[in-house]
Write a protein that holds these residues in place. Sequence first.
Motif: not given
Lengths: 629, 62
Positions: A87-93
């Motif tokens: 939603r915030r343009r973060l790809l979270i590993d």
Amino acid sequence: MTWLPAASDFRRDLRAALGTADSTTRVEKLASLAQHRLGFLETMQLDRSLGRITSDTVPGFSLVRLAILASSTVDHLVPAIRVAGLRRRLLIDVHVGAYGQHRQDLLDPASQLYRFGPQTVLLSLTARDATAGVSLTATTSEVDQAIARSIDELRHLWRKAREAFKATVIQQTFLDATHPVFGSYDRLVPGTPSRLVARLNDLLSQAASSEGVLLLDIARASERDGIDAWFDAVRWMQAKMEIAPQAAPLYGDLAVRIIAAQRGLSKKCLVLDLDDTLWGGVIGDDGLEGIVLGEGSASGEAHLALQRYVLQLKARGVILAVCSKNDPVIAEAVFRDHPEMVLKRPDIAAFVANWDDKAENLKAIAARLNIGLDSLVFVDDNPVERARIRESLPMVAVPELPEDVAHYVRCVADAGYFEAVSFTPDDQRRSDQYAANAEREALLGSSESMDDFLRGLRMSVVFGPVKAVDFARVTQLINKTNQFNPTTRRCTAEELAAIAAAPEAVTLQFRLVDRFGDNGLISVLILRPDPGRPDVLEIETWVMSCRVFGRELEFEAMNIAVEIARRRGARALRANYIPTKKNGVIRDLYPSLGFTRANEEAPANAAIHWSLNLAEYVARKTHIDRLEK
Amino acid sequence: MDDSIVLTKETRREDVPNWDSLIYISFIVAVEIELGIKFRVADVESFANVGAIVAQIKSMPR
């Protein structure tokens, strides 16, 4: 998550995204689906479609490595965290530590956690462990001693996480899932379970504040929603889930707000509609006497409550703007002449009232304030305007306001657009600084030439090394600045303290003062010697607030940096420019300062290396006087 | 969302590829949300197959 609009057809949109062969387009489609109100199951499905994140970057998205160390089951929260990231343009590993093994994970350098190398560590612990062994008969001081021991252990773990990974540490507050033992009398007995959790959260906040650790306040969220929305006894007994699956989407959003805020992705400006938003009725039709605002009418109080809340946001540094379909003279007159108006005209940094398309007006507001469109929140009661903005400017946050104006404040507050990770004196003055910018603009309009304007500002730069008192603001500036930021390198307060303490590093902070006031601490420059060549200093970080673009400060700052570098015996400066979507405004910064290109034609979007021979540098004359601290 | 999986009354946990405890809980939560019911703590650990879940749901007041 009522501020997000409902998806029109979730399954159809998800299938459409999955059917997209190009991975970048697929992630974009999933990200736009993530902008909708999704329940636990839809969140799970969306996350599965996103799939495992590899090191391949998707253009326009940033990678984040997050470790969750927990004393309860948290696997069901991971999809929600990843979707909130999307939603915030973060790809979270996400790395989830083994259940209840947070101590071992942090203390054992051979653990998987160390191999993962998190940038952010989230500690999600239950109050049960921290208060175990405290008896109902414990006195206040016995309670405090027992809790202080638990908190000390936490401090130890926080420090460990920072030393080992230089990670940002987020500690979850303790959920109160206890039951009354006496009844209302519980609050008067220090050893009751609910008092223990309350005291634990008290002392936790104090410790977190002194250690610079951030809090994920689910205790507050569960008070707001009710414990039944957050804790499900069956899931706890079945799977040791302390957070109920239904609460997962909100949990993920709350957690990622903090991570995003730390990276400067929180919104900066609240753009308000006027008619039927700031007041009831239509000023053009109803007139000053006809609009509904203020005490004495229930609706009038609701609009007043919104204005009061907006003023609180302004006091903490949120920039205010108005975007209204109105006659500008009539609209401005309400701010001046209506006795019940809490918001005054000078509170509004950009005031746009006309009959044009609101999407164009939002672009004009962003341009005038010199901030990105993705820094705007647009509050409008009209669903047609909201849909129009979502359609044409998807990067603008548009809360889905409830029908009833009584709940507008709650909607805007719940959405958490302006999540903060610090509160500095610069925040408190920000809105006045933007207001002063309007006066500067007026001066620019009346000046014969740019030279005339800059002279008329009577500017001085106050500069000196970064000191401990500046750490909070300097970290905030480094992490929030996207435009004047050649490397987009981020840093934690810990890392900054280490750099400031290193004798070989040069840290500089700049404040710009002019006849209209103090712009605050608006630029930071950090130089460090090349390890192999001590006579070459590298510009590791250089950021400047967009508020002071076009004032020649970059030239004066470089004059100052060069003098200091020469005094240290340096012969050259080195710098990198790493292009991003946002920093194109300084593409030509280094050549304009006299640097020459050090690497041959690099591929598009690759880092460009620059170097400056100090013997050849000619100080540029500016309109800025110096005041060294 | 995997439409290739077809559940029958005889389907057991081990019949579904990649089945794990998180998927099981998600499945239970899905049924609870969809039907507006709440399984008892004793129910959720004893379901042998899909048929047992259906039987339990049929026995519950709606």
